[in-house]
Design an enzyme around this catalytic site. Structure first.
Site, short mmCIF file in Angstrom:
data_model
loop_
_atom_site.label_atom_id
_atom_site.label_comp_id
_atom_site.label_asym_id
_atom_site.label_seq_id
_atom_site.Cartn_x
_atom_site.Cartn_y
_atom_site.Cartn_z
N GLU A 110 5.77 -0.14 -6.28
CA GLU A 110 4.72 0.43 -7.11
C GLU A 110 4.04 1.60 -6.39
O GLU A 110 3.90 1.59 -5.16
CB GLU A 110 3.68 -0.64 -7.46
CG GLU A 110 4.24 -1.64 -8.46
CD GLU A 110 3.26 -2.74 -8.83
OE1 GLU A 110 3.36 -3.26 -9.95
OE2 GLU A 110 2.41 -3.11 -8.00
N CYS A 131 -1.24 6.96 -4.00
CA CYS A 131 -1.15 5.86 -3.04
C CYS A 131 0.32 5.44 -2.99
O CYS A 131 0.86 4.93 -3.98
CB CYS A 131 -2.05 4.71 -3.53
SG CYS A 131 -1.98 3.26 -2.49
N CYS A 138 5.92 -6.90 2.11
CA CYS A 138 5.29 -6.72 3.44
C CYS A 138 5.37 -8.05 4.18
O CYS A 138 5.17 -9.11 3.58
CB CYS A 138 3.83 -6.29 3.28
SG CYS A 138 3.01 -6.01 4.87
N CYS A 142 -1.45 -10.78 5.00
CA CYS A 142 -2.91 -10.70 4.91
C CYS A 142 -3.36 -11.53 3.70
O CYS A 142 -2.77 -11.42 2.62
CB CYS A 142 -3.37 -9.25 4.75
SG CYS A 142 -2.87 -8.21 6.13
N CYS A 145 -4.28 -10.03 0.11
CA CYS A 145 -3.40 -8.98 -0.42
C CYS A 145 -2.27 -9.56 -1.27
O CYS A 145 -1.54 -10.46 -0.82
CB CYS A 145 -2.82 -8.19 0.76
SG CYS A 145 -1.60 -6.99 0.26
N GLU A 186 3.31 -2.20 5.42
CA GLU A 186 2.58 -1.69 6.59
C GLU A 186 3.32 -0.43 7.05
O GLU A 186 4.44 -0.53 7.58
CB GLU A 186 2.55 -2.77 7.68
CG GLU A 186 2.24 -2.28 9.08
CD GLU A 186 0.93 -1.50 9.20
OE1 GLU A 186 -0.13 -2.09 8.94
OE2 GLU A 186 0.98 -0.30 9.58
N SER A 240 -7.48 -1.16 8.73
CA SER A 240 -7.95 -2.27 7.89
C SER A 240 -8.64 -3.25 8.82
O SER A 240 -7.99 -4.05 9.48
CB SER A 240 -6.76 -2.96 7.21
OG SER A 240 -6.14 -2.09 6.31
N CYS A 366 -7.02 -1.66 -4.58
CA CYS A 366 -6.70 -2.03 -3.21
C CYS A 366 -6.29 -3.50 -3.10
O CYS A 366 -7.01 -4.38 -3.53
CB CYS A 366 -7.94 -1.77 -2.36
SG CYS A 366 -7.73 -2.22 -0.66
#
Ligand code: SF4
Length: 391
Positions: A110, A131, A138, A142, A145, A186, A240, A366
């Site tokens: 995306e 973005c 990933c 986290c 996320c 990342e 972050s 985000c």
């Protein structure tokens, strides 16, 4: 010149059959390939092709009308110009657009286009920020996320990073003015391809985005931060942060166990000392978790190490990924609690920015990217966006 073979730089997906994926090939390597495979020695020919690919966004060699006609079949035999296929697009009530792209191996990513609220005399957004993603999924887990729920499928090639910019500019019919590497993945776990993409993006010949308008966001990988500091790219770096103690940060971001705060903050300091570009700390605010008076004091202390600012972001729900454990307990603070935190942080002498929640209604804000629209059931259920089209 980097002497790695071009195909290796682009990753296994970048090379299709015997032809070389030309997007993502550096100027130096393009010159070498033109000489070795086509017997073309002139630098200006490589520059012409570079301009066609990026500034004029040609999708075929036949469009490159200022090259000798005899070059075209040779270029077509030697190179491939890759594409990513638009599978789905959503438009938020705030104008944010989320694109779901299919890659050449069938996987998806995306990419989000965020127009600023400021308009020019013709009603066009003054800033159009893209973005971009750097990995499919990933591995870093986290807890706040949505991308983490996908795990890591693979790194994106240099070409696939660049193609997000090229395809969105074609679809939106407008130039991207700012770039943030804050999509899926990342970026510094895919450092070689990200650095290569940045070199091409910031090459004046490509007329893409200037280095002052590019931000890389990282969860904090010290070695890669130090490498980036010495690459001469001079892009902005955002960490972050999200917590001011190792205990809480490790709970929210397991990578903190391997690279605790002190190690990461020292690397950020090194980045500032090498580039003199102020640091940004991203701080997602969670209700009752990282919003105490003690957090404000520690945050203020961190920001005094080198010139920096803090972007405070309200937590965005990730319920659509069925979170478990601590992830299921995370909540955004009330508007009053959020504003009070901002006020107290400013009073502590911190330069604060409030990051907007652009695209929240289409899971484009985000921490919300997780291919929800690759699933037809989710797609059908999504009634929130202005439009949501499966292409
Ligand atoms: S926040 Fe970034 S680093 Fe962490 S899991 Fe999500 S995509 Fe990966």
């Amino acid at each position: 010149m980097d002497d790695k073979p071009v195909a290796a730089q682009n990753g296994e997906v970048g090379k299709i059959a015997e032809r070389v994926e030309i997007l993502g090939v550096s100027m130096a390597n393009l010159r070498q390939l033109l000489l070795q495979r086509l017997g073309i020695p002139e630098r200006y020919r490589a520059e012409q092709i570079f301009r066609w690919l990026y500034a004029k966004q040609a999708i075929s060699f036949g469009e490159m009308t200022d090259l000798p006609k005899s070059f075209i079949p040779k270029l077509e035999e030697t190179f491939e110009i890759g594409r990513v296929i638009l599978q789905h697009e959503s438009l938020s009530v705030d104008g944010t657009r989320k694109f779901l792209f299919e890659l050449s191996d069938g996987r998806s990513i995306e990419t989000v286009l965020i127009p600023s609220e400021m308009r020019d005399a013709f009603g066009k957004a003054r800033r159009r920020t893209l973005c971009v993603s750097t990995q499919v999924g990933c591995p870093l887990d986290c807890k706040f996320c949505a991308t983490a729920s996908m795990k890591l499928k693979r790194n994106l090639t240099t070409a696939e990073i660049l193609l997000q910019i090229l395809e969105v500019e074609r679809l939106a019919k407008e130039d991207i003015t700012n770039l943030v590497f804050m999509g899926m993945g990342e970026p510094l776990l895919n450092c070689d391809n990200v650095v290569e993409a940045l070199r091409i993006i910031t090459d004046p010949l490509t007329e893409l985005v200037g280095k002052k308008r590019i931000t890389i966001s990282t969860s904090g990988l010290p070695d890669e931060i130090k490498r980036l500091a010495n690459e001469g790219l001079d892009v902005k770096l955002a960490l972050s942060l999200h917590a001011t103690t190792n205990a809480l940060r490790t709970t929210l971001m397991p990578i903190n166990k391997r690279h605790p705060l002190e190690e990461v903050l020292s690397a950020m300091e090194e980045y500032y000392n090498a580039t003199h570009i102020p640091i940004t700390y991203e701080y997602i605010l969670f209700d009752g978790l990282n919003d105490s008076e003690a957090d404000i004091k520690r945050l203020a202390k961190i920001t005094r190490r080198v010139p920096s600012k803090v972007n405070v972001i309200p937590f965005h729900p990730i319920d659509f990924t069925a979170p478990e454990g601590i992830a299921a307990t995370l909540h955004a603070p009330s508007a009053a609690a959020f504003n009070s935190f901002i006020q107290r942080l400013k009073e502590a002498g911190v330069q604060v920015m409030v990051r907007s929640s652009s695209g929240k209604d289409i899971e484009a804000a985000c921490g919300q990217l997780a291919l929800a629209h690759a699933d037809p059931a989710v797609l059908q259920a999504n009634q929130k966006a202005i439009y949501s089209i499966r292409v």
